[in-house]
Design an enzyme around this catalytic site. Structure first.
Site: not given
Length: 279
Positions: A99, A150, A154, A244
């Site tokens: 991510d 994504h 964020h 990540h």
């Protein structure tokens, strides 16, 4: 009062009416059929190419490529009540996901490791990171990886307005499409926070919802040993691993990956990427 217009012979009027009547009849016989109210439209051949209107909205293009409108259909996208949490089947391979990237400091060494071990992964990218990293996005696709959405920046989507959620997802899909030629088919909500609106807006943009089974905890930067233990301890058929490649110092992620990935492969575990229609 005298009418100055010349009189038209009756024979000429009759002949003109006959010609017009024949033209109308021919048009009715050859025109496209129209269904009666409550009835069904008769089967007909495909319209000529010029009759198919070009829609300016690129999101209506088929996900598989850029065929002419009407020649292919986008896969139907379910509006879920919960995201995909693991892959189905008792012996399904694991899925490795990253991510928040791409990040030019950490994404390339992760891609190098994946290529060395012939493993494909799914990268859920943030639009603000992906916008200027077209080269990394293209490398992901060229090496067989999947790119997911994504969001742009964020945020916590469950506390955002409909307009904000749509913009966050839409801008990221457009950035990915500009780089690799097609928009994402998968999305992951930041922080794993979903609600009905997030599911619906993602589906409207052609994306299915994907979460995870095992959290590597690398986002906490807890130390390489902890990350390795988290992944090895949670490994199993159909497991989806969360890691990540951006959003902080991800050197621990890279170091841990060098250990746990070859160990899992040596133990017989295999990795895959999600395919629409199979989950």
């Amino acid at each position: 009062m005298t009418n100055d217009a010349p009189l038209v012979p009756r024979r000429f009027l009759l002949r003109t009416a006959a010609v017009l009547g024949a033209a109308v009849t021919t048009h009715l016989l050859t025109a496209d059929p129209v269904a009666e109210p409550g009835g069904t439209l008769p089967a007909a051949g495909p319209p000529p190419a010029a009759a198919v209107p070009a829609h300016p909205d690129h999101r209506l293009r088929p996900l598989a490529g850029y065929a002419a409108p009407g020649t292919a259909r986008r896969l139907p996208t379910p509006v879920r009540t919960k995201p995909v949490l693991r892959m189905p089947g008792a012996a399904h391979p694991m899925v490795l996901t990253f991510d928040d990237g791409p990040d030019p400091r950490y994404t390339p060494p992760i891609l190098d490791l994946l290529r060395r071990h012939h493993v494909r992964a799914t990268f859920f990218v943030c639009g603000e990171m992906a916008e200027n990293q077209g080269g990394l996005l293209r490398r992901m696709v060229d090496e067989g990886h999947v790119i997911g959405n994504h969001s742009w920046s964020h945020p916590l989507l469950t506390r955002a307005s409909t307009a904000v959620v749509r913009a966050e997802l839409e801008r990221t899909s457009e950035a990915v499409e500009r780089a690799v030629g097609r928009p994402p088919q998968w999305m992951r909500a930041p922080y794993g926070a979903w609600n009905r609106r997030v599911f619906r807006l993602g589906a409207e943009l052609g994306m299915d919802a994907f979460a995870w089974t095992v959290d590597s905890l690398d986002w906490k930067e807890p130390g390489t040993r902890t990350i390795i233990d988290q992944v090895l301890g949670g490994a199993g058929p159909g497991v989806i691993v969360l890691a990540h490649d951006a959003g902080g110092d991800r050197s621990q992620t890279v170091t841990a990956l060098r250990t746990w990935l070859p160990r899992l492969l040596a133990d017989g575990h295999r990795f895959t990427v999600p395919v629409r229609g199979e989950v």
